[in-house]
Motif scaffolding. Sequence first.
Motif, PDB file in Angstrom:
ATOM      1  N   VAL A   5       0.847  -1.188   0.000  1.00 54.56           N
ATOM      2  CA  VAL A   5       0.000   0.000   0.000  1.00 54.56           C
ATOM      3  C   VAL A   5       0.883   1.238   0.000  1.00 54.56           C
ATOM      4  CG1 VAL A   5      -1.763   1.312   1.247  1.00 54.56           C
ATOM      5  CG2 VAL A   5      -1.840  -1.197   1.241  1.00 54.56           C
ATOM      6  N   SER A  65      -5.385   1.202  -7.718  1.00 54.96           N
ATOM      7  CA  SER A  65      -5.008  -0.176  -7.375  1.00 54.96           C
ATOM      8  C   SER A  65      -4.579  -0.929  -8.615  1.00 54.96           C
ATOM      9  CB  SER A  65      -6.182  -0.912  -6.713  1.00 54.96           C
ATOM     10  OG  SER A  65      -7.182  -1.220  -7.683  1.00 54.96           O
ATOM     11  N   TRP A 106      -1.401  -4.275  -5.220  1.00 53.79           N
ATOM     12  CA  TRP A 106      -1.039  -2.961  -4.685  1.00 53.79           C
ATOM     13  C   TRP A 106      -2.239  -2.020  -4.679  1.00 53.79           C
ATOM     14  CZ3 TRP A 106      -1.702   1.311  -7.830  1.00 53.79           C
ATOM     15  CH2 TRP A 106      -1.754   1.093  -9.203  1.00 53.79           C
ATOM     16  N   ALA A 107      -2.140  -0.989  -3.828  1.00 55.09           N
ATOM     17  CA  ALA A 107      -3.178   0.042  -3.743  1.00 55.09           C
ATOM     18  C   ALA A 107      -2.541   1.343  -3.267  1.00 55.09           C
ATOM     19  CB  ALA A 107      -4.291  -0.388  -2.781  1.00 55.09           C
ATOM     20  N   LEU A 135     -10.339   1.107   1.789  1.00 56.36           N
ATOM     21  CA  LEU A 135      -9.380   0.044   1.470  1.00 56.36           C
ATOM     22  C   LEU A 135      -9.503  -1.104   2.455  1.00 56.36           C
ATOM     23  CD1 LEU A 135      -7.009  -1.079  -0.161  1.00 56.36           C
ATOM     24  CD2 LEU A 135      -5.477   0.178   1.377  1.00 56.36           C
ATOM     25  N   ASP A 181      -7.462  -8.999  -5.765  1.00 57.71           N
ATOM     26  CA  ASP A 181      -7.389  -8.032  -6.853  1.00 57.71           C
ATOM     27  C   ASP A 181      -8.769  -7.551  -7.282  1.00 57.71           C
ATOM     28  OD1 ASP A 181      -4.690  -8.419  -6.684  1.00 57.71           O
ATOM     29  OD2 ASP A 181      -4.501  -9.569  -8.541  1.00 57.71           O
ATOM     30  N   LEU A 188      -9.745  -4.984  -4.709  1.00 60.84           N
ATOM     31  CA  LEU A 188      -8.942  -3.775  -4.871  1.00 60.84           C
ATOM     32  C   LEU A 188      -9.462  -2.939  -6.037  1.00 60.84           C
ATOM     33  CD1 LEU A 188      -5.283  -5.056  -4.308  1.00 60.84           C
ATOM     34  CD2 LEU A 188      -6.745  -3.809  -2.691  1.00 60.84           C
ATOM     35  N   ALA A 238     -10.923   0.932  -5.971  1.00 58.51           N
ATOM     36  CA  ALA A 238     -10.536   2.027  -6.864  1.00 58.51           C
ATOM     37  C   ALA A 238     -11.762   2.723  -7.443  1.00 58.51           C
ATOM     38  CB  ALA A 238      -9.647   1.489  -7.979  1.00 58.51           C
TER      39      ALA A 238
END
Length: 394
Positions: free
Chosen positions: A156, A274, A278-279, A306, A322, A325, A329
């Motif tokens: 993150v 994202s 990852w974000a 999140l 994913d 995430l 987004a």
Amino acid sequence: METYDVVVVGARCGGAPAARLLAGQGLRVLLLDRGARGSDKLSTLYVHQPGVAFLRAWGVLDEVRATGAPPITELTYRVRDVVLRAPGPEVGGGNEAYAPRRGDLDAILGRAAEAAGVDVVHEASVTELVHERGRPAGLRYRKAGRWHEVRADLVVGADGLRSTVAGLVPAESYAVHPKLSCCVYGYWAGLDAGFEQHQGDGLWVGVIPTAGAHVVACYFRQSEFARVRVDVAGAHDRCLRAAAPSVAERLAGAERIGRLIGMGDQQNYFRTASGPGWALVGDAGHHKDSLTARGITDAFVQADLLARAVAEAGSLRPARLDARLAAYARERDRRMMPFYRSTLAVARLDVEAERLAELRRIAASPELRARYGAAVAGVLTPEEYRLHDAALAP
């Protein structure tokens, strides 16, 4: 090599709450920050009522109050002949906003993360991501001359405007808008003032009470920055006299604390929030002109979104994680975009006849003043406010 479920880069208003909330789900979390513990930061300081509701829910509001930052329950907005006083909206058990010093607020949020079981490391510089099977699987950072490698299922980035993580993933920028304003601000002790905003032609003055002092910020159009930076004290004084003469008079009996600070890098953008593993949270993923002081509250909202997305995934396995995430987004943009557009409109610093007429009508109606206060605080989106406002129009 160290192994965690999540590594968060940036231990301030976005990263520390995100780390704490993720640790509350039973995840092993590492929180890294390049700054020293308790270091200060450029900031408008202001936490809107919805942000204060998060502080209350997270159990840290009493600590924020103990810093000496006074409760703010009313906004005074002056432009030409209009004086509008709007009450703060009731959100989550209170109607007060606060503007704690960033060194205090960030330290409180960091301690709350540690109390939740997060491992916090300061003065750590992230240099690169570790990839595995086409996705981030951790990172490398340097502290006190030593290199460390961390493996994690989720990385993150909450490391601000110039985010290292955003550059490494890399995140795409979109909805980018040119810079609109620049700012000079300082702290004064002994000023008799509440939370005030004063607007002139191409000028804006914000007065915000904090612990033992007031922030007095003068905004100019971005085109003025080259001239403003040559003489920040003179520019600050000229702005006050033109847009807020009553504040200028009161400052004559107050004492300035420290130096005046000029700020011209008022970037306006969204970055992809994202990707696989990852974000981004807070300014790392979205930044707008500081004139509306939404940065801290928006960072809290994103940290919460999140954490909820990760909880809904129910697992850190790539397919489930994913997908959630990506949903995070989309929700971030849905929440942030209306206030982005309204901030861009305000940061142009135009005084229009139509806007003045609207403000006069609001100032004359207690119900509209309450609605205006809710809109400023972000309880209502600009669209929701306008729809209701139109329905009340004579």
